[in-house]
Design a protein around this motif. Sequence first.
Motif, PDB file in Angstrom:
ATOM      1  N   PHE A 239       0.842  -1.199   0.000  1.00 50.95           N
ATOM      2  CA  PHE A 239       0.000   0.000   0.000  1.00 50.95           C
ATOM      3  C   PHE A 239       0.877   1.249   0.000  1.00 50.95           C
ATOM      4  O   PHE A 239       1.705   1.417   0.893  1.00 50.95           O
ATOM      5  N   ARG A 240       0.699   2.096  -0.985  1.00 45.28           N
ATOM      6  CA  ARG A 240       1.438   3.357  -1.054  1.00 45.28           C
ATOM      7  C   ARG A 240       0.443   4.499  -1.123  1.00 45.28           C
ATOM      8  O   ARG A 240      -0.437   4.521  -1.976  1.00 45.28           O
ATOM      9  N   ASN A 241       0.612   5.433  -0.219  1.00 44.25           N
ATOM     10  CA  ASN A 241      -0.357   6.512  -0.035  1.00 44.25           C
ATOM     11  C   ASN A 241      -0.055   7.653  -0.999  1.00 44.25           C
ATOM     12  O   ASN A 241       0.571   8.642  -0.656  1.00 44.25           O
ATOM     13  N   GLY A 242      -0.516   7.490  -2.239  1.00 46.20           N
ATOM     14  CA  GLY A 242      -0.307   8.508  -3.257  1.00 46.20           C
ATOM     15  C   GLY A 242      -1.561   8.702  -4.069  1.00 46.20           C
ATOM     16  O   GLY A 242      -2.637   8.228  -3.721  1.00 46.20           O
ATOM     17  N   ASN A 243      -1.422   9.397  -5.191  1.00 46.74           N
ATOM     18  CA  ASN A 243      -2.572   9.659  -6.045  1.00 46.74           C
ATOM     19  C   ASN A 243      -2.888   8.425  -6.892  1.00 46.74           C
ATOM     20  O   ASN A 243      -2.010   7.884  -7.555  1.00 46.74           O
ATOM     21  N   THR A 244      -4.147   7.994  -6.860  1.00 44.66           N
ATOM     22  CA  THR A 244      -4.577   6.883  -7.702  1.00 44.66           C
ATOM     23  C   THR A 244      -4.817   7.399  -9.118  1.00 44.66           C
ATOM     24  O   THR A 244      -5.453   8.427  -9.314  1.00 44.66           O
ATOM     25  N   SER A 245      -4.285   6.686 -10.091  1.00 44.64           N
ATOM     26  CA  SER A 245      -4.472   7.082 -11.486  1.00 44.64           C
ATOM     27  C   SER A 245      -4.591   5.818 -12.323  1.00 44.64           C
ATOM     28  O   SER A 245      -4.568   4.705 -11.795  1.00 44.64           O
ATOM     29  N   ALA A 246      -4.698   6.006 -13.640  1.00 44.36           N
ATOM     30  CA  ALA A 246      -4.777   4.855 -14.541  1.00 44.36           C
ATOM     31  C   ALA A 246      -3.442   4.149 -14.676  1.00 44.36           C
ATOM     32  O   ALA A 246      -3.350   3.116 -15.304  1.00 44.36           O
ATOM     33  N   LYS A 247      -2.370   4.698 -14.069  1.00 41.37           N
ATOM     34  CA  LYS A 247      -1.053   4.070 -14.153  1.00 41.37           C
ATOM     35  C   LYS A 247      -0.570   3.582 -12.802  1.00 41.37           C
ATOM     36  O   LYS A 247       0.093   2.563 -12.699  1.00 41.37           O
ATOM     37  N   TYR A 248      -0.890   4.311 -11.739  1.00 41.53           N
ATOM     38  CA  TYR A 248      -0.402   3.951 -10.409  1.00 41.53           C
ATOM     39  C   TYR A 248      -1.581   3.674  -9.483  1.00 41.53           C
ATOM     40  O   TYR A 248      -2.551   4.430  -9.453  1.00 41.53           O
ATOM     41  N   LEU A 249      -1.477   2.588  -8.720  1.00 45.80           N
ATOM     42  CA  LEU A 249      -2.528   2.176  -7.808  1.00 45.80           C
ATOM     43  C   LEU A 249      -2.015   2.287  -6.376  1.00 45.80           C
ATOM     44  O   LEU A 249      -0.868   1.972  -6.103  1.00 45.80           O
ATOM     45  N   THR A 250      -2.861   2.739  -5.456  1.00 47.91           N
ATOM     46  CA  THR A 250      -2.424   2.833  -4.060  1.00 47.91           C
ATOM     47  C   THR A 250      -2.308   1.461  -3.418  1.00 47.91           C
ATOM     48  O   THR A 250      -1.276   1.168  -2.818  1.00 47.91           O
ATOM     49  N   PRO A 251      -3.301   0.570  -3.532  1.00 51.94           N
ATOM     50  CA  PRO A 251      -3.035  -0.820  -3.153  1.00 51.94           C
ATOM     51  C   PRO A 251      -2.632  -1.569  -4.423  1.00 51.94           C
ATOM     52  O   PRO A 251      -3.281  -1.442  -5.448  1.00 51.94           O
ATOM     53  N   PHE A 252      -1.555  -2.313  -4.377  1.00 52.67           N
ATOM     54  CA  PHE A 252      -1.128  -3.054  -5.557  1.00 52.67           C
ATOM     55  C   PHE A 252      -0.627  -4.426  -5.138  1.00 52.67           C
ATOM     56  O   PHE A 252      -0.156  -4.624  -4.015  1.00 52.67           O
ATOM     57  N   MET A 253      -0.764  -5.378  -6.056  1.00 52.19           N
ATOM     58  CA  MET A 253      -0.369  -6.753  -5.780  1.00 52.19           C
ATOM     59  C   MET A 253       1.015  -7.004  -6.373  1.00 52.19           C
ATOM     60  O   MET A 253       1.270  -6.663  -7.535  1.00 52.19           O
ATOM     61  N   ALA A 254       1.894  -7.596  -5.567  1.00 54.06           N
ATOM     62  CA  ALA A 254       3.263  -7.818  -6.024  1.00 54.06           C
ATOM     63  C   ALA A 254       3.802  -9.126  -5.465  1.00 54.06           C
ATOM     64  O   ALA A 254       3.297  -9.656  -4.474  1.00 54.06           O
ATOM     65  N   ALA A 255       4.834  -9.630  -6.120  1.00 50.06           N
ATOM     66  CA  ALA A 255       5.602 -10.766  -5.604  1.00 50.06           C
ATOM     67  C   ALA A 255       7.012 -10.274  -5.333  1.00 50.06           C
ATOM     68  O   ALA A 255       7.611  -9.593  -6.171  1.00 50.06           O
ATOM     69  N   GLU A 256       7.527 -10.589  -4.158  1.00 51.42           N
ATOM     70  CA  GLU A 256       8.906 -10.232  -3.807  1.00 51.42           C
ATOM     71  C   GLU A 256       9.672 -11.518  -3.538  1.00 51.42           C
ATOM     72  O   GLU A 256       9.256 -12.333  -2.709  1.00 51.42           O
ATOM     73  N   ILE A 257      10.783 -11.691  -4.260  1.00 47.81           N
ATOM     74  CA  ILE A 257      11.544 -12.941  -4.232  1.00 47.81           C
ATOM     75  C   ILE A 257      12.988 -12.612  -3.845  1.00 47.81           C
ATOM     76  O   ILE A 257      13.606 -11.719  -4.443  1.00 47.81           O
ATOM     77  N   TYR A 258      13.538 -13.356  -2.862  1.00 49.71           N
ATOM     78  CA  TYR A 258      14.904 -13.090  -2.381  1.00 49.71           C
ATOM     79  C   TYR A 258      15.705 -14.384  -2.377  1.00 49.71           C
ATOM     80  O   TYR A 258      15.219 -15.428  -1.920  1.00 49.71           O
ATOM     81  N   THR A 259      16.939 -14.289  -2.904  1.00 49.80           N
ATOM     82  CA  THR A 259      17.809 -15.452  -3.056  1.00 49.80           C
ATOM     83  C   THR A 259      19.154 -15.168  -2.412  1.00 49.80           C
ATOM     84  O   THR A 259      19.896 -14.289  -2.887  1.00 49.80           O
ATOM     85  N   ALA A 260      19.469 -15.866  -1.332  1.00 47.93           N
ATOM     86  CA  ALA A 260      20.781 -15.723  -0.704  1.00 47.93           C
ATOM     87  C   ALA A 260      21.862 -16.246  -1.640  1.00 47.93           C
ATOM     88  O   ALA A 260      21.655 -17.244  -2.334  1.00 47.93           O
ATOM     89  N   TYR A 261      22.994 -15.543  -1.670  1.00 46.03           N
ATOM     90  CA  TYR A 261      24.145 -15.908  -2.509  1.00 46.03           C
ATOM     91  C   TYR A 261      23.804 -15.825  -3.995  1.00 46.03           C
ATOM     92  O   TYR A 261      24.518 -16.374  -4.833  1.00 46.03           O
ATOM     93  N   GLY A 262      22.704 -15.156  -4.338  1.00 47.85           N
ATOM     94  CA  GLY A 262      22.293 -15.065  -5.738  1.00 47.85           C
ATOM     95  C   GLY A 262      23.083 -13.999  -6.479  1.00 47.85           C
ATOM     96  O   GLY A 262      23.537 -13.014  -5.901  1.00 47.85           O
ATOM     97  N   GLY A 263      23.213 -14.187  -7.788  1.00 48.18           N
ATOM     98  CA  GLY A 263      23.944 -13.241  -8.614  1.00 48.18           C
ATOM     99  C   GLY A 263      23.051 -12.547  -9.622  1.00 48.18           C
ATOM    100  O   GLY A 263      21.884 -12.894  -9.807  1.00 48.18           O
ATOM    101  N   GLU A 264      23.611 -11.554 -10.302  1.00 55.91           N
ATOM    102  CA  GLU A 264      22.852 -10.754 -11.259  1.00 55.91           C
ATOM    103  C   GLU A 264      22.381 -11.599 -12.440  1.00 55.91           C
ATOM    104  O   GLU A 264      21.217 -11.509 -12.858  1.00 55.91           O
ATOM    105  N   GLU A 265      23.257 -12.430 -12.989  1.00 54.14           N
ATOM    106  CA  GLU A 265      22.893 -13.244 -14.154  1.00 54.14           C
ATOM    107  C   GLU A 265      21.779 -14.235 -13.806  1.00 54.14           C
ATOM    108  O   GLU A 265      20.831 -14.428 -14.583  1.00 54.14           O
ATOM    109  N   GLU A 266      21.859 -14.845 -12.623  1.00 48.66           N
ATOM    110  CA  GLU A 266      20.817 -15.777 -12.168  1.00 48.66           C
ATOM    111  C   GLU A 266      19.457 -15.088 -12.062  1.00 48.66           C
ATOM    112  O   GLU A 266      18.424 -15.630 -12.446  1.00 48.66           O
TER     113      GLU A 266
END
Length: 472
Positions: A246-273
């Motif tokens: 949830f980001r408290n900003g202006n809702t528009s046709a491009k940006y949404l205040t509540p938005f759905m996302a996936a966040e993925i984290y990899t220990a020892y991971g590299g840029e190419e991977e």
Amino acid sequence: MSFCNCAKKYWICIEVCTSYDNGRKMMKERQIPDQITCTVPQAAVWRNSENFFLGRVLKLFSYRKKILLQLIRNGKKYKAHIEEGVADHYAELAAALQIGDIICGMGMAEVNRYGEAETAIQEAYIIKACQLRPVETGLQTEGMYSLNKRKEYYHTYLATDQICAMRVFIQDQILTTLRQILREKGYVECPTPILQNYFYGGGARPFITHRVDSGNDVYLRLTSEIALKQYIAGSFEKVYEIGHSFRNGNTSAKYLTPFMAAEIYTAYGGEEENILLMQEIFMRMVTDTKKIMEEFQFSEPEYISDTIPVISFSEFFQCMTGMVYHRESPEVMELIQGTADKSLSVKEVYKFFKQKLIPRQSAPIIVTDLPGGMSPLIQWKDEEFLYRSYLIVNGATLMEAAIGKSDVKELEKELNRQAEEEDGRKIKRNYEAFLHANAMGIPETASLFISLDRIFPALCGIEDVGVYHMKM
């Protein structure tokens, strides 16, 4: 005469009300004969029959002793007709049936004279009568209601807009595909709190609420990054979370205040991977959603290709502007800030990239080595560029990959600097637990952020990212 052309003006259009009282004025009393009504338990008896049908009436038209219908069920539309002398209680149905009613019964699948599949109804019953008055205006006119009001009445869009209905199926498939890929690669889905005692999210402003029991202010999360990295500190190597931020900003046709996302984290991971993971996830999503789009007779955009090229920011800048990128070049300074008389900051270059270059890119492309932005948690490659990459499709950033900082002292310095700069906001920033996790030892971690709300319009070629999210 084509049924579609005949009945064009009979689309169901439920007028959006601004109050409960206005909603009551739109309601009308209807007397439905008992012989053409049924209950859900009664309808359940027919459900296992191959001739059973069920749907909400979207179009209704009388033509040569027939009632021509367009029905919708589970977001998919189909045609049907009720013929005098064939269907039971034809006269009662002709008099009582209304756009918006949910009907069920028994019918035979046929092919009409236009070569289209159509159900010949033999028995029909109104299982739920619509109490609203169909109107000729209303949701047919885009933009006549505020974005928030349109979003409140999303049920009308699901019933009338095929793309809205298709989005439900595609989003379900996108989530299924993503979880399958991550599970195959050994990732663990880890829940993190939505209400947080502190917040982090670059320059974004949070939603603030209050705990009655403790008397403290708490924040709706802007990102799961810090919480998921604490899982890494606790010995997990591959973690992710799918959920709303949830980001408290202006809702528009491009940006949404509540938005759905996936966040993925990899220990020892590299840029190419990380870049290979981005490519695999997006291409699998394209493949797995293609069948759904075909069912809704929606063609794949021309810009979707079988491969996703990977280029650096400097190469991308040259492709889009025709100029060789160098921050101190007078031509580049003139292009970005309108004058060559003052020095050009890294943040100005990044802002130009987001606002001017990304919207012009349609075909999928991954741009690496981006200029420094707002985040203090990303490693620098050199004085100007970060270990940060974007997947850009249809003028929008769909995925962001980065390598996080692992130097505890440098990280603490950056976080304290940002907290001091924004102290005037009177918003509590407390990184004590996160810094403790870093001191305990968080290995170098690769991150991948996926904006799931933007995947759907990118796959379907919709220009404005938020248009259909404003209705849903």
